[in-house]
Write a protein that holds these residues in place. Structure first.
Motif, PDB file in Angstrom:
ATOM      1  N   SER A   1      -2.139   6.137 -17.151  1.00 57.00           N
ATOM      2  CA  SER A   1      -1.663   6.886 -15.985  1.00 57.00           C
ATOM      3  C   SER A   1      -0.378   6.329 -15.392  1.00 57.00           C
ATOM      4  CB  SER A   1      -2.755   6.900 -14.906  1.00 57.00           C
ATOM      5  OG  SER A   1      -3.002   5.581 -14.439  1.00 57.00           O
ATOM      6  N   ALA A   2       0.395   5.596 -16.205  1.00 53.01           N
ATOM      7  CA  ALA A   2       1.676   5.123 -15.672  1.00 53.01           C
ATOM      8  C   ALA A   2       2.578   6.328 -15.442  1.00 53.01           C
ATOM      9  CB  ALA A   2       2.323   4.158 -16.662  1.00 53.01           C
ATOM     10  N   PRO A   3       3.277   6.384 -14.298  1.00 53.45           N
ATOM     11  CA  PRO A   3       4.150   7.534 -14.055  1.00 53.45           C
ATOM     12  C   PRO A   3       5.252   7.626 -15.119  1.00 53.45           C
ATOM     13  CG  PRO A   3       4.257   5.937 -12.222  1.00 53.45           C
ATOM     14  CD  PRO A   3       3.265   5.416 -13.203  1.00 53.45           C
ATOM     15  N   ALA A   4       5.518   8.846 -15.590  1.00 52.58           N
ATOM     16  CA  ALA A   4       6.532   9.037 -16.628  1.00 52.58           C
ATOM     17  C   ALA A   4       7.938   8.786 -16.095  1.00 52.58           C
ATOM     18  CB  ALA A   4       6.426  10.452 -17.192  1.00 52.58           C
ATOM     19  N   PHE A   5       8.134   8.931 -14.789  1.00 56.23           N
ATOM     20  CA  PHE A   5       9.432   8.621 -14.168  1.00 56.23           C
ATOM     21  C   PHE A   5       9.159   8.140 -12.751  1.00 56.23           C
ATOM     22  CE2 PHE A   5       8.317  12.890 -13.010  1.00 56.23           C
ATOM     23  CZ  PHE A   5       8.601  12.931 -11.646  1.00 56.23           C
ATOM     24  N   GLY A   6      10.116   7.397 -12.221  1.00 50.03           N
ATOM     25  CA  GLY A   6       9.981   6.927 -10.838  1.00 50.03           C
ATOM     26  C   GLY A   6       8.791   6.001 -10.680  1.00 50.03           C
ATOM     27  N   ASP A   7       8.328   5.849  -9.462  1.00 52.60           N
ATOM     28  CA  ASP A   7       7.160   5.014  -9.199  1.00 52.60           C
ATOM     29  C   ASP A   7       6.355   5.713  -8.111  1.00 52.60           C
ATOM     30  OD1 ASP A   7       8.401   4.381  -6.701  1.00 52.60           O
ATOM     31  OD2 ASP A   7       9.621   2.896  -7.767  1.00 52.60           O
ATOM     32  N   ARG A   8       5.438   4.971  -7.452  1.00 52.34           N
ATOM     33  CA  ARG A   8       4.579   5.659  -6.488  1.00 52.34           C
ATOM     34  C   ARG A   8       4.941   5.315  -5.034  1.00 52.34           C
ATOM     35  NH1 ARG A   8       1.288   7.521 -10.355  1.00 52.34           N
ATOM     36  NH2 ARG A   8      -0.124   6.180 -11.542  1.00 52.34           N
ATOM     37  N   ARG A   9       6.151   4.762  -4.838  1.00 53.68           N
ATOM     38  CA  ARG A   9       6.479   4.292  -3.495  1.00 53.68           C
ATOM     39  C   ARG A   9       6.725   5.403  -2.483  1.00 53.68           C
ATOM     40  NH1 ARG A   9      10.491  -0.653  -4.936  1.00 53.68           N
ATOM     41  NH2 ARG A   9      11.038   0.791  -6.599  1.00 53.68           N
ATOM     42  N   GLY A  10       6.878   6.640  -2.989  1.00 50.10           N
ATOM     43  CA  GLY A  10       7.040   7.785  -2.083  1.00 50.10           C
ATOM     44  C   GLY A  10       5.720   8.233  -1.479  1.00 50.10           C
ATOM     45  N   TYR A  11       4.586   7.722  -1.987  1.00 53.07           N
ATOM     46  CA  TYR A  11       3.311   8.084  -1.358  1.00 53.07           C
ATOM     47  C   TYR A  11       2.396   6.892  -1.115  1.00 53.07           C
ATOM     48  CZ  TYR A  11       2.574   9.159  -6.416  1.00 53.07           C
ATOM     49  OH  TYR A  11       2.573   9.141  -7.784  1.00 53.07           O
ATOM     50  N   GLN A  12       2.415   5.860  -1.979  1.00 55.22           N
ATOM     51  CA  GLN A  12       1.606   4.677  -1.682  1.00 55.22           C
ATOM     52  C   GLN A  12       2.353   3.802  -0.682  1.00 55.22           C
ATOM     53  OE1 GLN A  12       0.708   2.924  -5.521  1.00 55.22           O
ATOM     54  NE2 GLN A  12      -0.760   4.545  -6.021  1.00 55.22           N
ATOM     55  N   MET A  13       1.595   2.889  -0.024  1.00 59.68           N
ATOM     56  CA  MET A  13       2.189   2.145   1.091  1.00 59.68           C
ATOM     57  C   MET A  13       3.089   0.983   0.674  1.00 59.68           C
ATOM     58  SD  MET A  13      -0.572   1.790   4.100  1.00 59.68           S
ATOM     59  CE  MET A  13       0.593   0.577   4.750  1.00 59.68           C
ATOM     60  N   ASP A  14       4.042   0.691   1.532  1.00 60.35           N
ATOM     61  CA  ASP A  14       4.923  -0.464   1.376  1.00 60.35           C
ATOM     62  C   ASP A  14       4.098  -1.735   1.624  1.00 60.35           C
ATOM     63  OD1 ASP A  14       6.780  -2.528   1.783  1.00 60.35           O
ATOM     64  OD2 ASP A  14       8.212  -1.190   2.772  1.00 60.35           O
ATOM     65  N   PRO A  15       4.078  -2.670   0.638  1.00 59.71           N
ATOM     66  CA  PRO A  15       3.291  -3.901   0.802  1.00 59.71           C
ATOM     67  C   PRO A  15       3.639  -4.714   2.052  1.00 59.71           C
ATOM     68  CG  PRO A  15       3.986  -3.674  -1.472  1.00 59.71           C
ATOM     69  CD  PRO A  15       4.681  -2.567  -0.709  1.00 59.71           C
ATOM     70  N   ALA A  16       4.755  -4.419   2.668  1.00 57.01           N
ATOM     71  CA  ALA A  16       5.163  -5.187   3.849  1.00 57.01           C
ATOM     72  C   ALA A  16       4.476  -4.725   5.134  1.00 57.01           C
ATOM     73  CB  ALA A  16       6.688  -5.078   4.017  1.00 57.01           C
ATOM     74  N   ASN A  17       3.734  -3.606   5.087  1.00 59.56           N
ATOM     75  CA  ASN A  17       3.286  -2.987   6.345  1.00 59.56           C
ATOM     76  C   ASN A  17       1.796  -3.130   6.657  1.00 59.56           C
ATOM     77  OD1 ASN A  17       5.910  -2.250   6.402  1.00 59.56           O
ATOM     78  ND2 ASN A  17       5.572  -0.054   6.213  1.00 59.56           N
ATOM     79  N   GLY A  18       1.509  -3.779   7.774  1.00 58.97           N
ATOM     80  CA  GLY A  18       0.141  -3.936   8.252  1.00 58.97           C
ATOM     81  C   GLY A  18      -0.236  -2.956   9.350  1.00 58.97           C
ATOM     82  N   ASP A  19       0.664  -2.746  10.314  1.00 54.14           N
ATOM     83  CA  ASP A  19       0.384  -1.775  11.390  1.00 54.14           C
ATOM     84  C   ASP A  19       0.135  -0.392  10.789  1.00 54.14           C
ATOM     85  OD1 ASP A  19       0.709  -3.594  13.459  1.00 54.14           O
ATOM     86  OD2 ASP A  19       2.830  -3.107  13.782  1.00 54.14           O
ATOM     87  N   GLU A  20       0.970  -0.046   9.805  1.00 51.78           N
ATOM     88  CA  GLU A  20       0.845   1.272   9.188  1.00 51.78           C
ATOM     89  C   GLU A  20      -0.502   1.411   8.466  1.00 51.78           C
ATOM     90  OE1 GLU A  20       3.836   2.080   6.252  1.00 51.78           O
ATOM     91  OE2 GLU A  20       3.124   4.131   5.937  1.00 51.78           O
ATOM     92  N   ALA A  21      -0.990   0.309   7.897  1.00 53.35           N
ATOM     93  CA  ALA A  21      -2.293   0.342   7.221  1.00 53.35           C
ATOM     94  C   ALA A  21      -3.393   0.669   8.225  1.00 53.35           C
ATOM     95  CB  ALA A  21      -2.571  -1.003   6.543  1.00 53.35           C
ATOM     96  N   VAL A  22      -3.292   0.096   9.414  1.00 54.62           N
ATOM     97  CA  VAL A  22      -4.272   0.388  10.461  1.00 54.62           C
ATOM     98  C   VAL A  22      -4.178   1.859  10.869  1.00 54.62           C
ATOM     99  CG1 VAL A  22      -4.923  -0.125  12.853  1.00 54.62           C
ATOM    100  CG2 VAL A  22      -4.378  -1.999  11.273  1.00 54.62           C
ATOM    101  N   ARG A  23      -2.945   2.368  10.991  1.00 61.49           N
ATOM    102  CA  ARG A  23      -2.785   3.791  11.335  1.00 61.49           C
ATOM    103  C   ARG A  23      -3.406   4.688  10.272  1.00 61.49           C
ATOM    104  NH1 ARG A  23       3.109   5.601  12.503  1.00 61.49           N
ATOM    105  NH2 ARG A  23       2.052   7.352  13.490  1.00 61.49           N
ATOM    106  N   GLU A  24      -3.196   4.339   8.996  1.00 64.19           N
ATOM    107  CA  GLU A  24      -3.781   5.132   7.903  1.00 64.19           C
ATOM    108  C   GLU A  24      -5.305   5.161   8.027  1.00 64.19           C
ATOM    109  OE1 GLU A  24      -2.832   7.054   5.599  1.00 64.19           O
ATOM    110  OE2 GLU A  24      -0.795   6.590   4.965  1.00 64.19           O
ATOM    111  N   ALA A  25      -5.890   3.994   8.299  1.00 62.57           N
ATOM    112  CA  ALA A  25      -7.352   3.909   8.380  1.00 62.57           C
ATOM    113  C   ALA A  25      -7.877   4.716   9.565  1.00 62.57           C
ATOM    114  CB  ALA A  25      -7.789   2.452   8.475  1.00 62.57           C
ATOM    115  N   LEU A  26      -7.183   4.617  10.702  1.00 63.82           N
ATOM    116  CA  LEU A  26      -7.621   5.360  11.893  1.00 63.82           C
ATOM    117  C   LEU A  26      -7.493   6.872  11.674  1.00 63.82           C
ATOM    118  CD1 LEU A  26      -6.120   3.083  14.707  1.00 63.82           C
ATOM    119  CD2 LEU A  26      -8.547   3.330  14.098  1.00 63.82           C
TER     120      LEU A  26
END
Ligand code: PBG
Length: 338
Positions: free
Chosen positions: A224-249
């Protein structure tokens, strides 16, 4: 009161004392085993090079493996399907006769008391390998302002993802686990399930799923490796913790029953923050790259696999996870018995 009145070593003196004051328990009942299923005849098991000890299973072999998991005290398996054919719309994902649907029926029939969770996503089923549909014409991605994968169209993908979840429930899945990271998919899945009479099927949402390099071996396993690009347009930036909490809420507000953080080991702080913010059951996915690192370290003679696995699984529990999905689940269940 401090030293010499306070001596923390007193309670470390014997195994029984340590057991008595232990804050975190790890048990087989906390662990979920992922299974890769493909439509091979017979009892076939095809080893996955990047994940030593893990195989792609035929349905018959998956039923056996599920039985072995249950016998070791594991409560649940998480199914990933590898379809025979892929297309632009990922139609194998929501086919009632698709690989996950067939495997779910077979496993539930043989082991009715085992919880069958299904991964709900399009990436294993699309020929481009992305987790959703590409926007018609690809206009968005052709602009230099956007990443290629910003092209993955949210709302049309959500429709198919909800359809996939209903198809899994119809096949007998006890729990559905959306891993696509489209916005609004938990609410859409909830209303689609309810609309079809599956009000009692819970949603384990991959809420904080990061765009991680630790998924490498999984993508070999699932093709399931993407044929082009990567998944950063929908999966989260590893640098973000506040945003992870928002996603969960947000997922909680949309009706998620369990929220998940993934990967686990580089995100233990996120697990804690999500637990504290939601007070919900929290799952953590100890992903393929984390497993492969331990296997490589053990094979090189640098690590004691058993000790390292039990220590890391305990640390994931201590961080706040109630449920851990791990390729080491069977090994850990066995080690915990002895
Ligand atoms: C697919 C999915 C992935 C994983 C679980 N579901 C891969 C990805 O997002 O690329 C990763 C699991 C692992 O690495 O063990 N949506």
């Amino acid at each position: 009161m401090s030293f010499p009145a306070t001596r923390l070593r007193r309670l470390r003196a014997t195994p029984v004392l340590r057991e008595l004051v232990r804050e975190t328990r790890l048990s087989a009942a906390d662990l979920v085993l992922p299974l890769f299923v493909q439509s091979d005849p017979g009892h076939q098991r095809q080893p996955i090079t990047a994940l030593p000890g893990v195989s792609r299973l035929s349905i018959t072999a998956a039923v056996e493996e599920a039985g072995a998991a249950r016998a070791l005290g594991l409560p649940a398996v998480l199914l990933f399907g590898i379809p025979d054919r892929k297309d632009a719309e990922g139609s194998g994902a929501y086919d009632d006769e698709g690989i996950v649907q067939l495997a779910t029926r077979a496993i539930k029939q043989a082991h009715p008391d085992l919880v069958v969770m299904t991964d709900v996503c399009l990436c294993e089923y699309t020929d481009h390998g992305h987790c959703g549909l590409l926007a018609a014409g690809g206009a968005v991605g052709s602009s230099s302002t956007f990443d290629d994968d910003a092209n993955v169209d949210n709302d049309s993908s959500v429709e198919l993802i909800a359809r996939t979840a209903v198809s899994h429930a119809r096949a007998g899945a006890d729990v559905v686990a959306p891993s696509d990271m489209m916005d609004g998919r938990v609410g859409a899945i909830r209303s689609a399930l309810d609309g079809d009479g599956f009000e009692d099927v819970p949603i384990v949402a991959y809420s904080a799923k990061f765009a991680s390099a630790f998924y490498g071996p999984f993508r070999e396993a699932a093709g399931s490796a993407p044929a082009f690009g990567d998944r950063r347009g929908y999966q989260m930036d590893p640098a973000n913790g506040d945003e992870a909490v928002r996603e969960a809420l947000l997922d909680a507000a949309e009706g998620a029953d369990v929220v998940m953080v993934k990967p686990a080991l580089a995100y233990l702080d996120v697990i804690r923050r999500v637990k504290d913010a939601t007070r919900m059951p929290v799952a953590a996915y100890n992903v393929s790259g984390e497993y492969a690192m331990v296997k490589a370290g053990a094979a090189a003679g640098a690590l004691d696999e058993r000790a390292v696995v039990l220590e890391t699984l305990t640390s994931i529990r201590r961080a706040g996870a109630d449920i851990i999905i791990s390729y080491h689940a069977k090994d850990a269940a066995l080690w915990l018995q002895t």
